[in-house]
Design a protein around this motif. Structure first.
Motif, PDB file in Angstrom:
ATOM      1  N   MET A 167      16.399  77.633  -1.731  1.00  0.00           N
ATOM      2  CA  MET A 167      16.383  76.725  -2.865  1.00  0.00           C
ATOM      3  C   MET A 167      16.296  77.537  -4.148  1.00  0.00           C
ATOM      4  N   PHE A 168      16.725  76.914  -5.224  1.00  0.00           N
ATOM      5  CA  PHE A 168      16.603  77.561  -6.525  1.00  0.00           C
ATOM      6  C   PHE A 168      16.425  76.495  -7.603  1.00  0.00           C
ATOM      7  N   VAL A 169      15.984  76.956  -8.770  1.00  0.00           N
ATOM      8  CA  VAL A 169      15.793  76.095  -9.928  1.00  0.00           C
ATOM      9  C   VAL A 169      16.995  76.269 -10.845  1.00  0.00           C
ATOM     10  N   GLY A 170      17.471  75.169 -11.380  1.00  0.00           N
ATOM     11  CA  GLY A 170      18.603  75.233 -12.296  1.00  0.00           C
ATOM     12  C   GLY A 170      18.475  74.196 -13.398  1.00  0.00           C
ATOM     13  N   LYS A 171      19.386  74.292 -14.359  1.00  0.00           N
ATOM     14  CA  LYS A 171      19.419  73.332 -15.456  1.00  0.00           C
ATOM     15  C   LYS A 171      20.793  72.683 -15.471  1.00  0.00           C
ATOM     16  N   VAL A 172      20.807  71.357 -15.547  1.00  0.00           N
ATOM     17  CA  VAL A 172      22.065  70.610 -15.549  1.00  0.00           C
ATOM     18  C   VAL A 172      22.724  70.770 -16.919  1.00  0.00           C
ATOM     19  N   LYS A 173      23.962  71.267 -16.902  1.00  0.00           N
ATOM     20  CA  LYS A 173      24.717  71.496 -18.129  1.00  0.00           C
ATOM     21  C   LYS A 173      25.766  70.422 -18.379  1.00  0.00           C
ATOM     22  N   GLY A 174      26.132  69.674 -17.332  1.00  0.00           N
ATOM     23  CA  GLY A 174      27.143  68.639 -17.501  1.00  0.00           C
ATOM     24  C   GLY A 174      27.527  68.017 -16.171  1.00  0.00           C
ATOM     25  N   SER A 175      28.619  67.260 -16.189  1.00  0.00           N
ATOM     26  CA  SER A 175      29.105  66.564 -14.992  1.00  0.00           C
ATOM     27  C   SER A 175      30.518  67.015 -14.674  1.00  0.00           C
ATOM     28  N   LEU A 176      30.918  66.828 -13.430  1.00  0.00           N
ATOM     29  CA  LEU A 176      32.276  67.105 -12.993  1.00  0.00           C
ATOM     30  C   LEU A 176      32.838  65.807 -12.422  1.00  0.00           C
ATOM     31  N   TRP A 177      34.045  65.461 -12.843  1.00  0.00           N
ATOM     32  CA  TRP A 177      34.698  64.243 -12.371  1.00  0.00           C
ATOM     33  C   TRP A 177      35.954  64.637 -11.611  1.00  0.00           C
ATOM     34  N   ALA A 178      36.142  64.079 -10.429  1.00  0.00           N
ATOM     35  CA  ALA A 178      37.333  64.332  -9.627  1.00  0.00           C
ATOM     36  C   ALA A 178      37.808  63.011  -9.032  1.00  0.00           C
ATOM     37  N   THR A 179      38.975  62.543  -9.452  1.00  0.00           N
ATOM     38  CA  THR A 179      39.468  61.270  -8.933  1.00  0.00           C
ATOM     39  C   THR A 179      40.087  61.429  -7.554  1.00  0.00           C
ATOM     40  N   ARG A 180      40.634  62.607  -7.254  1.00  0.00           N
ATOM     41  CA  ARG A 180      41.200  62.869  -5.939  1.00  0.00           C
ATOM     42  C   ARG A 180      40.337  63.927  -5.264  1.00  0.00           C
ATOM     43  N   LYS A 181      39.807  63.599  -4.088  1.00  0.00           N
ATOM     44  CA  LYS A 181      38.915  64.514  -3.376  1.00  0.00           C
ATOM     45  C   LYS A 181      38.865  64.143  -1.901  1.00  0.00           C
ATOM     46  N   ASP A 182      38.245  64.979  -1.101  1.00  0.00           N
ATOM     47  CA  ASP A 182      38.029  64.702   0.312  1.00  0.00           C
ATOM     48  C   ASP A 182      37.321  63.357   0.438  1.00  0.00           C
ATOM     49  N   GLU A 183      37.758  62.523   1.369  1.00  0.00           N
ATOM     50  CA  GLU A 183      37.160  61.189   1.559  1.00  0.00           C
ATOM     51  C   GLU A 183      35.651  61.238   1.758  1.00  0.00           C
ATOM     52  N   ASN A 184      35.160  62.300   2.413  1.00  0.00           N
ATOM     53  CA  ASN A 184      33.730  62.418   2.683  1.00  0.00           C
ATOM     54  C   ASN A 184      32.907  62.607   1.409  1.00  0.00           C
ATOM     55  N   LEU A 185      33.566  62.931   0.299  1.00  0.00           N
ATOM     56  CA  LEU A 185      32.857  63.136  -0.964  1.00  0.00           C
ATOM     57  C   LEU A 185      32.781  61.875  -1.818  1.00  0.00           C
ATOM     58  N   ASN A 186      33.454  60.815  -1.379  1.00  0.00           N
ATOM     59  CA  ASN A 186      33.430  59.564  -2.140  1.00  0.00           C
ATOM     60  C   ASN A 186      31.999  59.056  -2.278  1.00  0.00           C
TER      61      ASN A 186
END
Length: 93
Positions: free
Chosen positions: A1-20
């Protein structure tokens, strides 16, 4: 595990079905209190973290287990939004 800081979002309209249904965040890994890794990471999120949040990220098979799915192409997942980190260093300055 690690600590991080959220910098933004990623949007993908086409992706592997399992990621929906998954939200993806752009996260900067924190190396210590004052330094971060300049390489940005894409991390799945199912707990509702947002830009500016400090988060705990798990990796590998533990990430898939946190989603209750074994056949999902994900290797990093936000598992906590951090309120506070408190520790004392034994080093003297």
């Amino acid at each position: 595990m690690f600590v991080g800081k959220v910098k933004g979002s990623l949007w993908a309209t086409r992706k592997d079905e399992n990621l929906n249904g998954l939200k993806f965040l752009v996260v900067e890994r924190q190396l210590n209190e004052h330094q971060s890794d300049p390489a940005l990471l894409i991390v799945a999120d199912c707990i509702g973290a947002g830009e500016g949040d400090q988060v705990m990220v798990t990796t590998g098979s533990s990430a898939r287990m946190s989603l209750n799915k074994v056949n999902i192409p994900v290797d990093m997942v936000v598992v906590a939004i951090i309120d506070k980190v408190d520790y004392h260093s034994d080093e003297e300055y």
